[in-house]
Design a protein around this motif. Structure first.
Motif, PDB file in Angstrom:
ATOM      1  N   ASP A  55       0.821  -1.214   0.000  1.00 28.93           N
ATOM      2  CA  ASP A  55       0.000   0.000   0.000  1.00 28.93           C
ATOM      3  C   ASP A  55       0.856   1.267   0.000  1.00 28.93           C
ATOM      4  N   ASP A  56       2.059   1.190   0.553  1.00 31.43           N
ATOM      5  CA  ASP A  56       2.916   2.370   0.653  1.00 31.43           C
ATOM      6  C   ASP A  56       3.809   2.568  -0.579  1.00 31.43           C
ATOM      7  N   LEU A  57       3.875   1.578  -1.438  1.00 28.82           N
ATOM      8  CA  LEU A  57       4.746   1.666  -2.609  1.00 28.82           C
ATOM      9  C   LEU A  57       3.984   2.297  -3.771  1.00 28.82           C
ATOM     10  N   GLN A  58       4.159   3.590  -3.933  1.00 31.19           N
ATOM     11  CA  GLN A  58       3.488   4.346  -4.987  1.00 31.19           C
ATOM     12  C   GLN A  58       4.444   4.523  -6.164  1.00 31.19           C
ATOM     13  N   PHE A  63       9.742  -0.707  -8.351  1.00 27.32           N
ATOM     14  CA  PHE A  63       9.963  -1.662  -9.444  1.00 27.32           C
ATOM     15  C   PHE A  63      11.279  -1.377 -10.178  1.00 27.32           C
ATOM     16  N   ILE A  64      11.668  -0.110 -10.228  1.00 35.10           N
ATOM     17  CA  ILE A  64      12.963   0.219 -10.831  1.00 35.10           C
ATOM     18  C   ILE A  64      14.090  -0.313  -9.952  1.00 35.10           C
ATOM     19  N   ILE A  65      13.960  -0.130  -8.643  1.00 35.55           N
ATOM     20  CA  ILE A  65      14.971  -0.656  -7.716  1.00 35.55           C
ATOM     21  C   ILE A  65      15.042  -2.180  -7.820  1.00 35.55           C
ATOM     22  N   CYS A  66      13.867  -2.831  -7.873  1.00 36.33           N
ATOM     23  CA  CYS A  66      13.835  -4.301  -8.029  1.00 36.33           C
ATOM     24  C   CYS A  66      14.526  -4.727  -9.321  1.00 36.33           C
ATOM     25  N   ALA A  67      14.252  -4.013 -10.408  1.00 39.72           N
ATOM     26  CA  ALA A  67      14.853  -4.355 -11.703  1.00 39.72           C
ATOM     27  C   ALA A  67      16.376  -4.201 -11.648  1.00 39.72           C
ATOM     28  N   VAL A  68      16.859  -3.144 -10.998  1.00 38.97           N
ATOM     29  CA  VAL A  68      18.306  -2.936 -10.897  1.00 38.97           C
ATOM     30  C   VAL A  68      18.950  -4.032 -10.057  1.00 38.97           C
ATOM     31  N   VAL A  69      18.342  -4.317  -8.886  1.00 39.50           N
ATOM     32  CA  VAL A  69      18.893  -5.341  -7.996  1.00 39.50           C
ATOM     33  C   VAL A  69      18.898  -6.706  -8.686  1.00 39.50           C
ATOM     34  N   LEU A  70      17.802  -7.072  -9.325  1.00 36.75           N
ATOM     35  CA  LEU A  70      17.739  -8.360 -10.019  1.00 36.75           C
ATOM     36  C   LEU A  70      18.664  -8.382 -11.236  1.00 36.75           C
ATOM     37  N   GLY A  71      18.766  -7.255 -11.930  1.00 33.01           N
ATOM     38  CA  GLY A  71      19.665  -7.178 -13.087  1.00 33.01           C
ATOM     39  C   GLY A  71      21.117  -7.399 -12.697  1.00 33.01           C
ATOM     40  N   VAL A  72      21.534  -6.775 -11.600  1.00 33.56           N
ATOM     41  CA  VAL A  72      22.914  -6.955 -11.130  1.00 33.56           C
ATOM     42  C   VAL A  72      23.144  -8.408 -10.723  1.00 33.56           C
ATOM     43  N   SER A  73      22.185  -8.977  -9.991  1.00 30.68           N
ATOM     44  CA  SER A  73      22.331 -10.382  -9.567  1.00 30.68           C
ATOM     45  C   SER A  73      22.389 -11.322 -10.760  1.00 30.68           C
ATOM     46  N   LEU A  74      21.536 -11.076 -11.755  1.00 34.05           N
ATOM     47  CA  LEU A  74      21.543 -11.927 -12.948  1.00 34.05           C
ATOM     48  C   LEU A  74      22.826 -11.739 -13.766  1.00 34.05           C
ATOM     49  N   ALA A  75      23.342 -10.523 -13.818  1.00 33.41           N
ATOM     50  CA  ALA A  75      24.591 -10.279 -14.554  1.00 33.41           C
ATOM     51  C   ALA A  75      25.755 -11.015 -13.892  1.00 33.41           C
ATOM     52  N   ILE A  76      25.818 -10.957 -12.569  1.00 31.08           N
ATOM     53  CA  ILE A  76      26.887 -11.654 -11.849  1.00 31.08           C
ATOM     54  C   ILE A  76      26.760 -13.162 -12.058  1.00 31.08           C
ATOM     55  N   LEU A  77      25.534 -13.666 -12.008  1.00 29.95           N
ATOM     56  CA  LEU A  77      25.310 -15.093 -12.261  1.00 29.95           C
ATOM     57  C   LEU A  77      25.727 -15.452 -13.684  1.00 29.95           C
ATOM     58  N   GLY A  78      25.385 -14.610 -14.640  1.00 31.85           N
ATOM     59  CA  GLY A  78      25.741 -14.863 -16.036  1.00 31.85           C
ATOM     60  C   GLY A  78      27.240 -14.922 -16.247  1.00 31.85           C
ATOM     61  N   VAL A  79      27.979 -13.989 -15.649  1.00 33.77           N
ATOM     62  CA  VAL A  79      29.437 -13.987 -15.759  1.00 33.77           C
ATOM     63  C   VAL A  79      30.016 -15.259 -15.138  1.00 33.77           C
ATOM     64  N   THR A  80      29.472 -15.655 -14.009  1.00 29.72           N
ATOM     65  CA  THR A  80      29.947 -16.869 -13.338  1.00 29.72           C
ATOM     66  C   THR A  80      29.709 -18.104 -14.202  1.00 29.72           C
ATOM     67  N   VAL A  81      28.548 -18.175 -14.843  1.00 33.03           N
ATOM     68  CA  VAL A  81      28.238 -19.315 -15.717  1.00 33.03           C
ATOM     69  C   VAL A  81      29.196 -19.343 -16.910  1.00 33.03           C
ATOM     70  N   VAL A  82      29.461 -18.186 -17.499  1.00 32.34           N
ATOM     71  CA  VAL A  82      30.391 -18.120 -18.630  1.00 32.34           C
ATOM     72  C   VAL A  82      31.779 -18.604 -18.201  1.00 32.34           C
TER      73      VAL A  82
END
Length: 180
Positions: A55-58, A63-82
């Motif tokens: 209710d407080d998240l207007q 969602f931008i913060i979530c996208a950045v946090v998840l993007g960084v985590s996925l990028a680090i995971l991707g580099v590790t997989v490579v």
């Protein structure tokens, strides 16, 4: 002289060893597992924050913060997989038998053998992305062979002192590529 003495050292024979490469693959596999666990925890925490403060998240800020946090985590995971797959691919380059042989007659690296008088250079080549530095032999006629240091268990300085000893000081291993 006791029965255990074998006399002076006549040569240094260094076999290929899968141990360091295997350890590298295992290390990257464990890192992938920990990155996946971290990603799952991050997703769960973000969902809990959203459900708790829905209710407080207007607006789009959360969602931008979530996208950045998840993007960084996925990028680090991707580099590790490579890097994991690069390490696995490197396992296929592992030689068998003798990686290096150094003795009074000359030197052999990765199957290329030559006498001391035919050696043009013995040096190290800097490693690259997920690759170790290499010992390289160059002959007077331009032939080259190299062995990655993560495929043998011997210190580069040991190779240098052995080359200097058996070549009577005419040659040494140029270790400058390892310094930077």
């Amino acid at each position: 002289m006791d029965a255990m003495s074998t006399g002076p050292i006549s040569e240094l024979v260094v076999p290929y060893d899968p141990g360091p490469l295997t350890a590298k693959v295992v290390r990257w596999r464990r890192l992938i597992r920990s990155r996946l666990i971290s990603l799952v925890i991050t997703i769960v925490l973000l969902l809990l924050i959203y459900l708790w403060q829905r209710d407080d998240l207007q607006g789009a800020g959360f969602f931008i913060i979530c996208a950045v946090v998840l993007g960084v985590s996925l990028a680090i995971l991707g580099v590790t997989v490579v890097l994991y797959f690069l390490a696995k691919r490197e396992m296929h380059t592992l030689g068998s038998g003798i990686a290096s042989r150094i003795g009074p007659p000359g030197i052999q690296v990765a199957g290329l053998g030559t006498s001391w008088s035919e050696v043009a250079a013995i040096d190290t080549v800097k490693g690259g992305l997920s690759r170790e530095a290499r010992l390289r032999l160059t002959t007077a006629d331009g032939r080259r062979a190299d062995v990655p240091f993560d495929q043998v268990i011997v210190f580069p300085a040991t190779l240098d002192s052995t080359v200097r000893a058996f070549s009577a000081g005419r040659h040494g291993v140029d270790l400058s590529a390892l310094e930077s």
